[in-house]
Scaffold this active site. Structure first.
Site, PDB file in Angstrom:
ATOM      1  N   CYS A   1     -59.658  40.837   6.638  1.00  0.00           N
ATOM      2  CA  CYS A   1     -58.854  41.971   6.049  1.00  0.00           C
ATOM      3  C   CYS A   1     -59.939  43.217   5.378  1.00  0.00           C
ATOM      4  CB  CYS A   1     -58.431  41.395   4.795  1.00  0.00           C
ATOM      5  SG  CYS A   1     -56.165  41.220   5.838  1.00  0.00           S
TER       6      CYS A   1
HETATM    7  P1  NAD Z   1     -52.537  36.935  13.221  1.00  0.00           P
HETATM    8  O1  NAD Z   1     -53.312  37.466  13.460  1.00  0.00           O
HETATM    9  O2  NAD Z   1     -52.697  35.561  12.105  1.00  0.00           O
HETATM   10  O3  NAD Z   1     -51.545  36.815  13.698  1.00  0.00           O
HETATM   11  C1  NAD Z   1     -50.459  37.876  14.318  1.00  0.00           C
HETATM   12  C2  NAD Z   1     -49.524  37.028  15.249  1.00  0.00           C
HETATM   13  O4  NAD Z   1     -48.988  38.311  16.195  1.00  0.00           O
HETATM   14  C3  NAD Z   1     -51.184  36.706  16.440  1.00  0.00           C
HETATM   15  O5  NAD Z   1     -50.118  35.106  16.227  1.00  0.00           O
HETATM   16  C4  NAD Z   1     -50.085  36.888  17.908  1.00  0.00           C
HETATM   17  O6  NAD Z   1     -49.984  35.871  18.604  1.00  0.00           O
HETATM   18  C5  NAD Z   1     -49.308  38.149  17.744  1.00  0.00           C
HETATM   19  N1  NAD Z   1     -48.990  38.828  18.086  1.00  0.00           N
HETATM   20  C6  NAD Z   1     -50.003  39.273  18.875  1.00  0.00           C
HETATM   21  N2  NAD Z   1     -49.694  40.355  19.349  1.00  0.00           N
HETATM   22  C7  NAD Z   1     -48.008  40.728  19.592  1.00  0.00           C
HETATM   23  C8  NAD Z   1     -46.823  40.756  20.624  1.00  0.00           C
HETATM   24  N3  NAD Z   1     -47.177  42.309  21.434  1.00  0.00           N
HETATM   25  N4  NAD Z   1     -45.689  40.386  20.456  1.00  0.00           N
HETATM   26  C9  NAD Z   1     -45.413  39.760  19.468  1.00  0.00           C
HETATM   27  N5  NAD Z   1     -46.561  39.012  19.117  1.00  0.00           N
HETATM   28  C10 NAD Z   1     -47.660  39.253  18.883  1.00  0.00           C
HETATM   29  O7  NAD Z   1     -52.794  38.189  12.044  1.00  0.00           O
HETATM   30  P2  NAD Z   1     -52.266  38.073  10.439  1.00  0.00           P
HETATM   31  O8  NAD Z   1     -53.984  37.804   9.791  1.00  0.00           O
HETATM   32  O9  NAD Z   1     -51.378  37.837   9.907  1.00  0.00           O
HETATM   33  O10 NAD Z   1     -52.861  40.003   9.775  1.00  0.00           O
HETATM   34  C11 NAD Z   1     -51.640  40.401  10.331  1.00  0.00           C
HETATM   35  C12 NAD Z   1     -51.916  42.452  10.286  1.00  0.00           C
HETATM   36  O11 NAD Z   1     -51.155  42.014   8.624  1.00  0.00           O
HETATM   37  C13 NAD Z   1     -53.024  42.427  10.488  1.00  0.00           C
HETATM   38  O12 NAD Z   1     -53.076  44.440  10.445  1.00  0.00           O
HETATM   39  C14 NAD Z   1     -53.557  42.165   9.072  1.00  0.00           C
HETATM   40  O13 NAD Z   1     -54.947  43.183   8.404  1.00  0.00           O
HETATM   41  C15 NAD Z   1     -52.690  42.610   7.906  1.00  0.00           C
HETATM   42  N6  NAD Z   1     -52.548  42.172   7.253  1.00  0.00           N
HETATM   43  C16 NAD Z   1     -53.634  40.665   6.724  1.00  0.00           C
HETATM   44  C17 NAD Z   1     -53.451  39.462   5.594  1.00  0.00           C
HETATM   45  C18 NAD Z   1     -54.171  38.164   5.689  1.00  0.00           C
HETATM   46  O14 NAD Z   1     -54.682  38.107   4.661  1.00  0.00           O
HETATM   47  N7  NAD Z   1     -53.973  37.644   7.051  1.00  0.00           N
HETATM   48  C19 NAD Z   1     -52.868  40.140   4.584  1.00  0.00           C
HETATM   49  C20 NAD Z   1     -52.124  41.918   4.381  1.00  0.00           C
HETATM   50  C21 NAD Z   1     -52.327  41.775   5.732  1.00  0.00           C
HETATM   51  C1  UDX Z   2     -57.586  40.357   0.958  1.00  0.00           C
HETATM   52  C2  UDX Z   2     -56.838  41.125   0.198  1.00  0.00           C
HETATM   53  O1  UDX Z   2     -57.662  40.270  -1.720  1.00  0.00           O
HETATM   54  C3  UDX Z   2     -55.792  40.627  -0.522  1.00  0.00           C
HETATM   55  O2  UDX Z   2     -55.283  41.373  -0.997  1.00  0.00           O
HETATM   56  C4  UDX Z   2     -55.293  41.023   1.532  1.00  0.00           C
HETATM   57  O3  UDX Z   2     -53.289  41.409   1.621  1.00  0.00           O
HETATM   58  C5  UDX Z   2     -55.841  40.567   2.319  1.00  0.00           C
HETATM   59  O4  UDX Z   2     -57.378  40.647   2.029  1.00  0.00           O
HETATM   60  P1  UDX Z   2     -57.985  37.397   1.411  1.00  0.00           P
HETATM   61  O5  UDX Z   2     -58.982  37.882   3.077  1.00  0.00           O
HETATM   62  O6  UDX Z   2     -57.419  36.199   1.273  1.00  0.00           O
HETATM   63  O7  UDX Z   2     -56.756  39.176   0.656  1.00  0.00           O
HETATM   64  O8  UDX Z   2     -60.150  37.378   0.713  1.00  0.00           O
HETATM   65  P2  UDX Z   2     -59.435  37.196  -0.529  1.00  0.00           P
HETATM   66  O9  UDX Z   2     -59.503  36.633  -1.654  1.00  0.00           O
HETATM   67  O10 UDX Z   2     -60.133  38.930  -1.056  1.00  0.00           O
HETATM   68  O11 UDX Z   2     -61.408  37.146  -0.416  1.00  0.00           O
HETATM   69  C6  UDX Z   2     -62.049  38.168   0.456  1.00  0.00           C
HETATM   70  C7  UDX Z   2     -63.789  37.759  -0.188  1.00  0.00           C
HETATM   71  O12 UDX Z   2     -64.270  38.049  -0.945  1.00  0.00           O
HETATM   72  C8  UDX Z   2     -63.972  35.985   0.434  1.00  0.00           C
HETATM   73  O13 UDX Z   2     -65.048  35.894   1.110  1.00  0.00           O
HETATM   74  C9  UDX Z   2     -63.821  35.583  -1.289  1.00  0.00           C
HETATM   75  O14 UDX Z   2     -64.388  34.286  -0.870  1.00  0.00           O
HETATM   76  C10 UDX Z   2     -64.940  36.953  -1.625  1.00  0.00           C
HETATM   77  N1  UDX Z   2     -64.786  37.055  -3.341  1.00  0.00           N
HETATM   78  C11 UDX Z   2     -63.380  37.544  -3.894  1.00  0.00           C
HETATM   79  C12 UDX Z   2     -65.898  37.326  -3.466  1.00  0.00           C
HETATM   80  O15 UDX Z   2     -67.121  37.367  -3.040  1.00  0.00           O
HETATM   81  N2  UDX Z   2     -65.830  37.903  -4.445  1.00  0.00           N
HETATM   82  C13 UDX Z   2     -65.051  37.757  -5.848  1.00  0.00           C
HETATM   83  O16 UDX Z   2     -64.723  38.304  -7.213  1.00  0.00           O
HETATM   84  C14 UDX Z   2     -63.470  37.321  -4.798  1.00  0.00           C
END
Ligand code: NAD
Ligand code: UDX
Length: 440
Positions: free
Chosen positions: A266
């Site tokens: 992210c």
């Molecule tokens: P991810 O890659 O882990 O999962 C996405 C899933 O969607 C995959 O399993 C994929 O196969 C599926 N997919 C793709 N196209 C599809 C379709 N057409 N129909 C059905 N399934 C489909 O992604 P994620 O990490 O959960 O992130 C999802 C979104 O949320 C992204 O936009 C990301 O930026 C955002 N987000 C992620 C986090 C995080 O911590 N991972 C936090 C906040 C927001």
């Molecule tokens: C981040 C945001 O925190 C979350 O709110 C959003 O929804 C998704 O992106 P995440 O990707 O799980 O969450 O990671 P985060 O815990 O934020 O850490 C991101 C990176 O920053 C890591 O590589 C971590 O090691 C680094 N980090 C975090 C630092 O170097 N210093 C810090 O103080 C905190």
């Protein structure tokens, strides 16, 4: 109520389990067969133990299931959450192909549906995407009108990996962007058992809140890293400085840990996407540039320290501990281990890598380096080690493990070990923003 979640990733599964725990019947639709099978056997496709425990319970109870049939899953649901990936393209723009594909599936369902459904975009998308791209795909494909025949909401997700379920059950805030009052009210009602503050906005504002939040977190980290790098060169412990700075409530103590930079799926992606969006409107995004520039250089701070300590990295054996983008996760997306190891190799070092959970994911990114099956094995004969991710097990490294090193030098790339304890265990401790006393 029946809820459909499209995408069984971190966000999709956390959302699915959260609504399951609130008593709804949830179906998680994903195109990835392996993920569908994992979920249906009560297993999380990624390392997230508390989420997996609840997932398994809900699957057993018949409250949650996964399916490859996206259309069938959405058909019977009143709410359809789109939680698919939106990764970075090389330009920094987000790749919205999965979002469009998911929206096309939803459009087909809307076309045939007689009842009112609310479509909720939870994926992170740049401001205007929901209101233009998603809306258009839905309206064209369904031959219906958003706001009249179906609802359209944007509900950004703020969870952190490693605490995905807790963050979903107890979010810091719930942002409900809606095309109109009717669907906004419906989503408010769905979230009503969760007591967190709810902020109601239009679609674009909801999208922008997500970027404003992640950019600020990234900015804090790059600030902490810049301060730490200056502290190191001055022989000052940056932890003392940043802890004191963080006592000011205007600054705050969180996200001020210096390290090797921010990775993950992210923060890097979202800062790049907003910069690209700003540039497309002829706005330069100078802060965004600086945040990313500091982050790009930060992994090399560890090599800089090691070159000072060892003189050269040529033919030095370096153990890299932790390959995931942070501890307690097996996600290697944008992990700083990649530029860190590439930099070490380019300086002539030999790298032995170890991670408690993420090694099998990381091998796909860097197949040719050496891998160890334990931290102890990685340290064997090493000239130094770098802690790249803050896995709790690295806190337990002691004399027994460090004594296996040819030269017991530890560079703490996440500032989470206690310098005096490492020194007591017979190793020399260096960290980002920390140089031992009596060093030049
Ligand atoms: P991810 O890659 O882990 O999962 C996405 C899933 O969607 C995959 O399993 C994929 O196969 C599926 N997919 C793709 N196209 C599809 C379709 N057409 N129909 C059905 N399934 C489909 O992604 P994620 O990490 O959960 O992130 C999802 C979104 O949320 C992204 O936009 C990301 O930026 C955002 N987000 C992620 C986090 C995080 O911590 N991972 C936090 C906040 C927001
Ligand atoms: C981040 C945001 O925190 C979350 O709110 C959003 O929804 C998704 O992106 P995440 O990707 O799980 O969450 O990671 P985060 O815990 O934020 O850490 C991101 C990176 O920053 C890591 O590589 C971590 O090691 C680094 N980090 C975090 C630092 O170097 N210093 C810090 O103080 C905190």
């Amino acid at each position: 109520m029946r809820v459909c979640v499209i995408g069984a990733g971190y966000v999709g599964l956390a959302t699915a389990v959260m609504f399951g725990k609130l008593g709804h019947e949830v179906v998680c639709a994903d195109v990835d067969e392996r993920r569908v099978r994992a979920v249906n056997s009560g297993k999380s496709p990624f390392y997230e133990p508390p989420l997996e425990k609840e997932l398994s319970r809900l699957v057993k109870k018949g409250m949650l299931k996964a399916s490859k049939d996206v259309l069938g899953s959405a058909r019977e649901s009143a709410f359809i959450f789109i939680c698919v990936q939106t990764p970075s393209l090389s330009s920094g723009r987000i790749d919205i192909r999965a979002l469009k594909a998911a929206s096309r599936s939803v459009a087909k369902v809307l076309r045939k549906s007689e009842d009112y459904k609310v479509v909720v975009v939870k994926s992170t998308v740049v401001p205007s995407t929901t209101d233009t791209v998603v809306r258009e795909v839905l309206e064209v494909g369904s031959k219906k009108t958003a706001g009249r025949d179906f609802g359209l909401c944007m509900n950004p997700e703020f969870l952190q990996e490693g605490s995905a379920l807790k963050d979903s059950m107890e979010p810091t805030r719930i942002v409900i962007g809606a095309i109109d009052k009717r669907c906004g009210n419906a989503l408010m009602k769905l979230y009503s058992p969760i007591s967190s503050d709810k902020i109601r906005t239009d679609l674009r504002t909801a999208e922008m809140i997500k970027y404003a939040s992640n950019v600020f977190l990234a900015t804090k980290i790059s600030y902490a890293n810049e301060m730490a790098n200056i502290c190191y060169r001055l022989g000052i412990d940056s932890d003392v400085v940043l802890n004191a700075a963080g006592k000011d409530p205007r600054i705050g103590p969180l996200f001020l840990k210096p390290g090797l930079g921010f990775g993950g799926s992210c923060l890097p992606k979202d800062v790049k996407a907003l910069r690209q969006k700003a540039r497309s409107m002829q706005y330069p995004g100078r802060l965004l540039n600086a945040v990313l520039a500091v982050n790009d250089e930060q992994p090399f701070e560890a090599s800089f320290i090691l070159k000072e300590v060892l003189g050269t990295l040529e033919r030095r054996r370096i153990a890299v501990l932790g390959l995931s983008f942070k501890g307690n996760v097996d996600d290697v997306r944008e992990t700083r281990a990649i530029p860190l190891i590439a930099g070490l190799l380019a300086s002539g070092a030999e790298v032995v890598a170890y991670d408690p959970m993420a090694a099998s994911n990381f091998i796909e990114l860097m197949p040719t380096i050496m891998y160890a099956s334990s931290a102890k094995e990685a340290l064997d004969g090493a000239d130094a080690c770098i802690i790249q991710a803050d896995w709790p097990e690295f806190k337990r490294l002691g004399r027994k493990e460090f004594s296996r090193m040819r030269n017991p030098v530890v560079v703490d790339g996440r500032r989470f070990l206690v310098p005096a304890e490492v020194e007591k265990a017979g190793a020399r401790y260096y960290g980002i923003g920390y140089k031992p006393a009596n060093e030049p």
